[in-house]
Design an enzyme around this catalytic site. Structure first.
Site, mmCIF file in Angstrom:
data_model
loop_
_atom_site.group_PDB
_atom_site.id
_atom_site.type_symbol
_atom_site.label_atom_id
_atom_site.label_comp_id
_atom_site.label_asym_id
_atom_site.label_seq_id
_atom_site.Cartn_x
_atom_site.Cartn_y
_atom_site.Cartn_z
ATOM 1 N N GLY A 16 -1.791 -0.825 2.600
ATOM 2 C CA GLY A 16 -1.242 -1.697 1.557
ATOM 3 C C GLY A 16 -2.117 -2.931 1.419
ATOM 4 O O GLY A 16 -2.991 -3.195 2.258
ATOM 5 N N ALA A 20 0.888 -7.733 2.061
ATOM 6 C CA ALA A 20 1.999 -6.836 1.696
ATOM 7 C C ALA A 20 3.097 -6.845 2.762
ATOM 8 O O ALA A 20 4.254 -6.520 2.475
ATOM 9 C CB ALA A 20 1.485 -5.416 1.481
ATOM 10 N N GLY A 21 2.718 -7.184 3.991
ATOM 11 C CA GLY A 21 3.708 -7.209 5.077
ATOM 12 C C GLY A 21 3.412 -6.209 6.189
ATOM 13 O O GLY A 21 4.261 -5.977 7.054
ATOM 14 N N LYS A 22 2.213 -5.652 6.192
ATOM 15 C CA LYS A 22 1.877 -4.621 7.183
ATOM 16 C C LYS A 22 2.029 -5.143 8.611
ATOM 17 O O LYS A 22 2.691 -4.518 9.446
ATOM 18 C CB LYS A 22 0.426 -4.120 6.985
ATOM 19 C CG LYS A 22 0.160 -3.496 5.627
ATOM 20 C CD LYS A 22 -1.261 -2.942 5.519
ATOM 21 C CE LYS A 22 -2.364 -3.956 5.638
ATOM 22 N NZ LYS A 22 -2.388 -5.007 4.597
ATOM 23 N N THR A 23 1.409 -6.290 8.889
ATOM 24 C CA THR A 23 1.433 -6.824 10.257
ATOM 25 C C THR A 23 2.852 -7.231 10.664
ATOM 26 O O THR A 23 3.278 -6.967 11.795
ATOM 27 C CB THR A 23 0.468 -8.025 10.370
ATOM 28 O OG1 THR A 23 -0.841 -7.587 9.980
ATOM 29 C CG2 THR A 23 0.428 -8.571 11.782
ATOM 30 N N SER A 90 -6.961 -0.271 4.458
ATOM 31 C CA SER A 90 -7.425 1.116 4.248
ATOM 32 C C SER A 90 -7.281 1.529 2.779
ATOM 33 O O SER A 90 -6.452 2.368 2.438
ATOM 34 C CB SER A 90 -6.724 2.095 5.195
ATOM 35 O OG SER A 90 -5.361 1.850 5.388
#
Ligand code: ADX
Length: 192
Positions: A16, A20-23, A90
């Site tokens: 994302g 986006a809020g991945k971590t 990615s």
């Protein structure tokens, strides 16, 4: 006889946009899995870029190298029954698919953190979107560089309408339903 403590290797492959809020979600899932007695290792893009991928930039070639390294390490861990969360943008579908092929379809769980660009830009936690708009950062994903959305991810979450704990719930439920994680309470029940 099945044992509830048996550990299975798998990779939660987050993808994302930046912000986006991945971590954030990875951190909650990590804590929740640890609490459930699971092993878990996190390979976060920002962290990997300070060690394993130090010196790499954001050209397609460098991003692909970064992702190939993350996939390589994730595979080493997962095949030894250590669950992994990867949290890198990615952005290229082909490169994510290569990671899926390496790790194996049965163990690769693609999670699209599908927070829209407008929301990521509104949050702009690191101030990078403003710099990208001002032309101070080149090749910035979503602004001046591509992001290829997954076509058929195992899980898709838009954090605009989900708190991090809700997102983690969705992911943990997927793991339970698909036999990667014993349902909560089963272990306690078995020991009682
Ligand atoms: S990836 O494209 O190779 O997967 P990765 O997740 O490792 O990227 O790194 C992205 C992080 O690097 C972003 O969250 C942001 O903090 C930072 N960054 C710096 N420059 C860029 C850029 N040009 N595009 C995207 N992210 C950037």
């Amino acid at each position: 006889m099945s044992t509830t403590t048996e550990q299975k290797g798998f990779v939660l492959w987050f993808t994302g946009l930046s912000g986006a809020g991945k971590t954030t979600i990875a951190d909650v899932v990590e804590a929740r899995l640890k609490h459930r007695g699971s092993k878990i290792e996190v390979l976060d893009g920002d962290v990997v870029r300070t060690h394993l991928s130090k010196g790499l930039g954001f050209s397609r070639e460098d991003r692909d190298t970064n992702i190939a390294r993350i996939a390589f390490v994730a595979n080493l861990l997962a095949r030894n029954e250590v669950p992994v969360i990867t949290a890198a943008i990615s952005p290229y579908r082909e490169t994510r698919d290569a990671a899926r092929d390496l790790i194996g379809d049965g163990k690769f769980i693609e999670i699209h953190i599908a927070t829209p660009l407008e929301e990521c830009e509104k949050r702009d936690v690191k101030g990078l979107y403003a710099k990208a708009r001002a032309g101070e950062i080149k090749e910035f994903t979503g602004i001046s560089d591509p992001y290829e959305e997954p076509l058929d991810p195992e899980i898709k979450i838009d954090t605009t309408d989900h708190e991090p704990h809700d997102s983690a719930d969705i992911i943990l439920e997927y793991l339970e339903v698909n036999g990667f994680l014993a349902p909560a309470g089963e272990l306690e029940g078995a020991l009682a």
